[in-house]
Design a protein around this motif. Sequence first.
Motif, PDB file in Angstrom:
ATOM      1  N   THR A 109      10.506   5.358  -2.639  1.00  0.00           N
ATOM      2  CA  THR A 109       9.383   5.481  -3.577  1.00  0.00           C
ATOM      3  C   THR A 109       8.727   6.859  -3.520  1.00  0.00           C
ATOM      4  O   THR A 109       8.006   7.220  -4.431  1.00  0.00           O
ATOM      5  CB  THR A 109       8.296   4.415  -3.303  1.00  0.00           C
ATOM      6  N   ARG A 110       8.985   7.587  -2.414  1.00  0.00           N
ATOM      7  CA  ARG A 110       8.311   8.889  -2.271  1.00  0.00           C
ATOM      8  C   ARG A 110       9.375   9.957  -1.991  1.00  0.00           C
ATOM      9  O   ARG A 110       9.597  10.364  -0.855  1.00  0.00           O
ATOM     10  CB  ARG A 110       7.310   8.813  -1.104  1.00  0.00           C
ATOM     11  N   PRO A 111      10.038  10.440  -3.058  1.00  0.00           N
ATOM     12  CA  PRO A 111      11.174  11.341  -2.864  1.00  0.00           C
ATOM     13  C   PRO A 111      10.808  12.654  -2.172  1.00  0.00           C
ATOM     14  O   PRO A 111      11.678  13.336  -1.632  1.00  0.00           O
ATOM     15  CB  PRO A 111      11.694  11.593  -4.285  1.00  0.00           C
ATOM     16  N   GLU A 112       9.519  13.014  -2.160  1.00  0.00           N
ATOM     17  CA  GLU A 112       9.106  14.271  -1.526  1.00  0.00           C
ATOM     18  C   GLU A 112       9.022  14.148  -0.003  1.00  0.00           C
ATOM     19  O   GLU A 112       8.890  15.148   0.703  1.00  0.00           O
ATOM     20  CB  GLU A 112       7.741  14.721  -2.099  1.00  0.00           C
ATOM     21  N   THR A 156       5.892  14.637   5.673  1.00  0.00           N
ATOM     22  CA  THR A 156       6.694  14.003   6.733  1.00  0.00           C
ATOM     23  C   THR A 156       6.106  12.647   7.075  1.00  0.00           C
ATOM     24  O   THR A 156       4.901  12.530   7.307  1.00  0.00           O
ATOM     25  CB  THR A 156       6.619  14.840   8.036  1.00  0.00           C
ATOM     26  N   ALA A 157       6.956  11.645   7.133  1.00  0.00           N
ATOM     27  CA  ALA A 157       6.488  10.306   7.488  1.00  0.00           C
ATOM     28  C   ALA A 157       7.310   9.761   8.648  1.00  0.00           C
ATOM     29  O   ALA A 157       8.503  10.050   8.772  1.00  0.00           O
ATOM     30  CB  ALA A 157       6.614   9.374   6.292  1.00  0.00           C
ATOM     31  N   SER A 214       0.809  -1.232   0.000  1.00  0.00           N
ATOM     32  CA  SER A 214       0.000   0.000   0.000  1.00  0.00           C
ATOM     33  C   SER A 214       0.837   1.275   0.000  1.00  0.00           C
ATOM     34  O   SER A 214       0.279   2.372   0.052  1.00  0.00           O
ATOM     35  CB  SER A 214      -0.908   0.013   1.244  1.00  0.00           C
ATOM     36  N   LEU A 215       2.173   1.139  -0.073  1.00  0.00           N
ATOM     37  CA  LEU A 215       3.046   2.322   0.096  1.00  0.00           C
ATOM     38  C   LEU A 215       2.638   3.522  -0.747  1.00  0.00           C
ATOM     39  O   LEU A 215       2.629   4.653  -0.272  1.00  0.00           O
ATOM     40  CB  LEU A 215       4.497   1.979  -0.297  1.00  0.00           C
ATOM     41  N   GLU A 216       2.297   3.255  -2.016  1.00  0.00           N
ATOM     42  CA  GLU A 216       2.069   4.390  -2.907  1.00  0.00           C
ATOM     43  C   GLU A 216       0.724   5.067  -2.676  1.00  0.00           C
ATOM     44  O   GLU A 216       0.501   6.187  -3.119  1.00  0.00           O
ATOM     45  CB  GLU A 216       2.259   3.952  -4.352  1.00  0.00           C
ATOM     46  N   ARG A 217      -0.189   4.359  -1.964  1.00  0.00           N
ATOM     47  CA  ARG A 217      -1.518   4.949  -1.711  1.00  0.00           C
ATOM     48  C   ARG A 217      -1.549   5.768  -0.431  1.00  0.00           C
ATOM     49  O   ARG A 217      -2.547   6.390  -0.111  1.00  0.00           O
ATOM     50  CB  ARG A 217      -2.540   3.814  -1.550  1.00  0.00           C
TER      51      ARG A 217
END
Length: 276
Positions: free
Chosen positions: A153-156, A135-136, A125-128
């Motif tokens: 996967t989420r460069p931002e 911030t994560a 589910s990472l991309e959803r």
Amino acid sequence: MPLAPELVDGARVVLVQAPKGLEALREIAEVIAASAAPDVTVLVGGRVKHMTHAMNDVLGASFTDVSATLARQKSRVLVARGPRPGPSSFPRSQQHADLGLTVCAHGAAFAGTKIDIGTRTLLGSLERMAPGAGTALDLGAGTGVLATLLARTRPELTVLAADQSAAAVASAEATAAVNGLGDRIRVIRDDAAASIPDASVDLVVLNPPFHVGAAVVTTAADRLFAAAGRVLRPGGELWTVYNSALRYKPTLTRLVGPTTVVDRNPKFTVTVSTAR
Ligand SMILES: C[S@@+](CC[C@H](N)C(=O)[O-])C[C@H]1O[C@@H](n2cnc3c(N)ncnc32)[C@H](O)[C@@H]1O
């Protein structure tokens, strides 16, 4: 203190509560053999039901003389002497070609260099997760699998990884670095995200602990759900995975906010909870 030479430097007696895993014991034995005094006595105590002969063999790889005391009530002590210093086997590392990821693990890290099947389910589910998040936090990051793949996967995203275990923190740092993401992930040692400010994070990912030592507990998971609820800004998301038998949804709704099941199979359930 982390498990490092300074912890046992020159020590002549070392008391060890037998860890659950053999790899954890192996790393402890290697560190003691390398840095304690040559006449060190190591006393490893544990419940008889959790001790195996393999523990003697692991100690025997780092000490010339290993013996066991008779059991007293339900416990027993293994006694090791005669350190045999050798090169450290840790952190171990393993490539996972399917994910393009190398996982590094110290002896006491959850799942070692493997990828837990619950973690794997959550990875789907990472991309959803929390579109637009900046911030994560990977809460209870272990070897840092979720943090590292989120960063890639989420460069931002600015990614934080937190765990109370020193072995986990050292492992997550090594995993981030070996995958070239050391500058994208900040790893902290922290109990239930205590040093992270309230309402400061957009996304929390969590594969909560099911065991503490050898005991099965749900309170450990509840504490981390509550921590996620505290550090998430309103509207932020907690994505978690748990054994389908556990029925955490009401707890997640109470401690974080409205909770939806995103993925469910007989073994694992993935939910997203939106913070109030
Ligand atoms: C099931 S493992 C998951 C590890 C990693 N996220 C993964 O998916 O492979 C749970 C992790 O939570 C950590 N943990 C347990 N209680 C904690 C607490 N109070 N604060 C921070 N981390 C905790 C454990 O050390 C362990 O690394």
